[in-house]
Design an enzyme around this catalytic site. Structure first.
Site, PDB file in Angstrom:
ATOM      1  N   ARG A  52      18.050  48.246  63.180  1.00 37.97           N
ATOM      2  CA  ARG A  52      19.379  48.539  63.734  1.00 37.97           C
ATOM      3  C   ARG A  52      19.414  48.361  65.253  1.00 37.97           C
ATOM      4  O   ARG A  52      20.335  47.729  65.765  1.00 37.97           O
ATOM      5  CB  ARG A  52      19.872  49.932  63.305  1.00 37.97           C
ATOM      6  CG  ARG A  52      21.191  50.338  63.957  1.00 37.97           C
ATOM      7  CD  ARG A  52      21.942  51.447  63.207  1.00 37.97           C
ATOM      8  NE  ARG A  52      21.103  52.495  62.700  1.00 37.97           N
ATOM      9  CZ  ARG A  52      20.561  53.463  63.453  1.00 37.97           C
ATOM     10  NH1 ARG A  52      20.792  53.512  64.752  1.00 37.97           N
ATOM     11  NH2 ARG A  52      19.788  54.381  62.901  1.00 37.97           N
ATOM     12  N   TYR A 104      45.338  40.201  72.307  1.00 37.15           N
ATOM     13  CA  TYR A 104      45.140  40.308  70.860  1.00 37.15           C
ATOM     14  C   TYR A 104      45.589  41.701  70.388  1.00 37.15           C
ATOM     15  O   TYR A 104      45.071  42.712  70.872  1.00 37.15           O
ATOM     16  CB  TYR A 104      43.675  40.048  70.510  1.00 37.15           C
ATOM     17  CG  TYR A 104      43.356  40.396  69.088  1.00 37.15           C
ATOM     18  CD1 TYR A 104      44.024  39.772  68.043  1.00 37.15           C
ATOM     19  CD2 TYR A 104      42.424  41.374  68.787  1.00 37.15           C
ATOM     20  CE1 TYR A 104      43.760  40.108  66.732  1.00 37.15           C
ATOM     21  CE2 TYR A 104      42.146  41.711  67.472  1.00 37.15           C
ATOM     22  CZ  TYR A 104      42.829  41.082  66.448  1.00 37.15           C
ATOM     23  OH  TYR A 104      42.565  41.428  65.151  1.00 37.15           O
ATOM     24  N   ASP A 177      38.154  39.094  77.744  1.00 38.28           N
ATOM     25  CA  ASP A 177      38.090  38.540  76.391  1.00 38.28           C
ATOM     26  C   ASP A 177      38.308  37.034  76.525  1.00 38.28           C
ATOM     27  O   ASP A 177      39.423  36.566  76.763  1.00 38.28           O
ATOM     28  CB  ASP A 177      39.166  39.190  75.500  1.00 38.28           C
ATOM     29  CG  ASP A 177      39.127  38.660  74.061  1.00 38.28           C
ATOM     30  OD1 ASP A 177      38.551  37.579  73.835  1.00 38.28           O
ATOM     31  OD2 ASP A 177      39.694  39.335  73.172  1.00 38.28           O
ATOM     32  N   LYS A 202      35.459  33.324  65.919  1.00 32.43           N
ATOM     33  CA  LYS A 202      36.347  32.190  66.192  1.00 32.43           C
ATOM     34  C   LYS A 202      35.520  30.963  66.575  1.00 32.43           C
ATOM     35  O   LYS A 202      34.730  30.485  65.789  1.00 32.43           O
ATOM     36  CB  LYS A 202      37.356  32.583  67.271  1.00 32.43           C
ATOM     37  CG  LYS A 202      37.977  33.967  67.069  1.00 32.43           C
ATOM     38  CD  LYS A 202      38.752  34.077  65.770  1.00 32.43           C
ATOM     39  CE  LYS A 202      39.657  35.274  65.759  1.00 32.43           C
ATOM     40  NZ  LYS A 202      39.466  36.240  64.722  1.00 32.43           N
TER      41      LYS A 202
HETATM   42  C1  LIG Z   1      41.306  36.961  71.259  1.00 24.99           C
HETATM   43  C2  LIG Z   1      40.705  37.849  70.203  1.00 24.99           C
HETATM   44  N1  LIG Z   1      39.917  38.850  70.592  1.00 24.99           N
HETATM   45  C3  LIG Z   1      39.349  39.679  69.683  1.00 24.99           C
HETATM   46  C4  LIG Z   1      39.575  39.540  68.336  1.00 24.99           C
HETATM   47  C5  LIG Z   1      38.938  40.491  67.356  1.00 24.99           C
HETATM   48  O1  LIG Z   1      37.817  39.898  66.818  1.00 24.99           O
HETATM   49  P1  LIG Z   1      37.225  40.215  65.348  1.00 24.99           P
HETATM   50  O2  LIG Z   1      38.282  39.828  64.357  1.00 24.99           O
HETATM   51  O3  LIG Z   1      35.979  39.384  65.304  1.00 24.99           O
HETATM   52  O4  LIG Z   1      36.954  41.674  65.317  1.00 24.99           O
HETATM   53  C6  LIG Z   1      40.383  38.512  67.899  1.00 24.99           C
HETATM   54  C7  LIG Z   1      40.627  38.352  66.436  1.00 24.99           C
HETATM   55  O5  LIG Z   1      41.554  37.747  65.995  1.00 24.99           O
HETATM   56  C8  LIG Z   1      40.974  37.642  68.854  1.00 24.99           C
HETATM   57  O6  LIG Z   1      41.792  36.625  68.477  1.00 24.99           O
END
Ligand SMILES: Cc1ncc(COP(=O)(O)O)c(C=O)c1O
Length: 382
Positions: A52, A104, A177, A202
């Site tokens: 872990r 997001y 992000d 992604k």
């Molecule tokens: C820009 C962005 N950040 C974070 C996330 C969250 O990621 P996860 O779905 O891998 O938890 C997403 C998911 O769609 C996203 O598009």
């Protein structure tokens, strides 16, 4: 060449030279053990006790991502959301956090719900407006500015260098992000960011078959050590096989980012000429509000994400999505197949996304086919 630092394509293609240490295979193995041998002298020779806290399969993708971002270290997580939550919960109740109004929705809703319940003072600010950020920062109280650029689902661009300078001036850290840009198009640490976050689900993995997340730090300090501890304590770790798949996906990241950027730019320009579409949102379009800043802080393209707003509103948007044949009606982004999505429907009742907006994730198909499919679907609206 030997003295030059290898370029991103070289780093990614060779996965920094990761090998199978036993068979000398060119692909590192999947390490499935959950526990490690303790020696008779009560020491752990390998430095590991349990899978872990860490797993040898995490290291190749972590090292490659840190190298591509120009960071000091990286950590992979069970999802992008788990990576973001580790950052937020490394703060203390009472800390003031600024995040973008446009970002997001899942991470914003974590901040508005569990984040506030946990004691964070969360403020949502228009991060495309440096004056709004300057007014919101509370020197000594604001601990973190969380910026997403390009930001879902309008692809609004935040000026990273300016945001970092403002945040640091108030004693706050900047986390970015960078899921949509990836290190191939933008490296936030070069612009002053302290942390970079990815939904590795992604583009980094890139094949719509792994849910994963990652953080990269500019430097190894106490804040980072707290996050390392939290991954272990919260237990939001990736499976060994998913880590292996993630490295495999990252080896082709530069190629894929160039292709989706070229295709998205071509599709955006084409759609901008259609009178059924009121607005195309893509930072690569010369009249996009973020174009000048994006051109400064992104290299080699503006990414594969764009959105369109239908002149005839929500009904027309949903009908267009119904009429496409090649584009897949699905959420998410960054896979080989192109996706189309009515964003307000998935974001739910508190969505602030225009109801007329469709989000397009441009994949690796021939862009001429993608354009022809959109054209036939648009023609059916008339
Ligand atoms: C820009 C962005 N950040 C974070 C996330 C969250 O990621 P996860 O779905 O891998 O938890 C997403 C998911 O769609 C996203 O598009």
């Amino acid at each position: 060449m030997a003295s030059d630092r290898p370029r991103p394509d070289t780093l990614a293609a060779q996965a920094l030279g990761a090998l199978d240490p036993v068979g000398h295979g060119l692909v590192p193995p999947v390490h499935v053990a959950t526990t490690y041998l303790r020696d008779p002298d009560n020491q752990y020779r390998s430095g590991r006790s349990y899978a872990r806290p860490d797993n040898p399969s995490f290291e190749p993708p972590e090292r490659l991502l840190a190298a591509l971002e120009g960071g000091a270290a990286a950590l992979i997580f069970a999802s992008g959301t788990a990576a973001a939550v580790a950052v937020f919960t490394s703060l203390r109740p009472g800390d003031h956090v600024i995040a973008g109004e446009v970002m997001y929705y899942g991470i914003q809703s974590w901040l508005r719900g569990p984040g506030r319940a946990w004691g964070l003072e969360v403020e949502l600010v228009d991060l495309t407006d440096p004056a709004a950020l300057a007014a919101a920062l509370r020197p000594g109280r604001t601990r973190l500015v969380w910026a997403e650029t390009p930001a879902n689902p309008t692809w609004a661009i935040t000026d990273l260098a300016r945001t970092a300078a403002l945040a640091h001036g108030a004693g706050a850290r900047l986390a970015v992000d960078s899921t949509v840009a990836t290190p191939i198009l933008s490296r936030p640490i070069e612009h002053g960011a302290d942390l970079v976050m990815h939904s590795a689900t992604k583009y980094l993995n890139g094949h719509s078959d792994v849910v994963a997340g990652a953080l990269v730090t500019a430097k190894i300090d106490e804040d980072w050590q707290r996050i390392v501890q939290l991954r272990k304590q919260q237990g939001a770790i990736l499976g060994a096989f998913e880590a292996w798949l993630l490295l495999r996906g990252m080896r082709t990241l530069p190629l894929r980012m160039r292709q989706v950027s070229r295709s998205a730019a071509r599709i955006a320009l084409h759609l901008a000429q259609n009178t059924l579409i009121a607005r195309v949102r893509y930072p690569g379009l010369p009249d996009d509000p973020g174009n000048a800043i994006a051109a400064r802080q992104m290299q080699g393209g503006f990414g594969g994400m764009l959105s369109i707003e239908l002149a005839d509103g929500e009904e027309a948007a949903i009908a267009l999505a119904a009429h496409v044949q090649l584009w897949r009606r699905a959420t998410s982004l960054g896979g080989p197949e192109s996706l189309i999505e009515h964003r307000a429907s998935i974001e739910g009742p508190d969505s602030r996304t225009p109801r007329s907006l469709l989000r397009l994730s441009v994949g690796l198909e021939d862009p001429a086919d993608l354009i022809a499919d959109l054209d036939q679907a648009l023609a059916r609206l008339v």
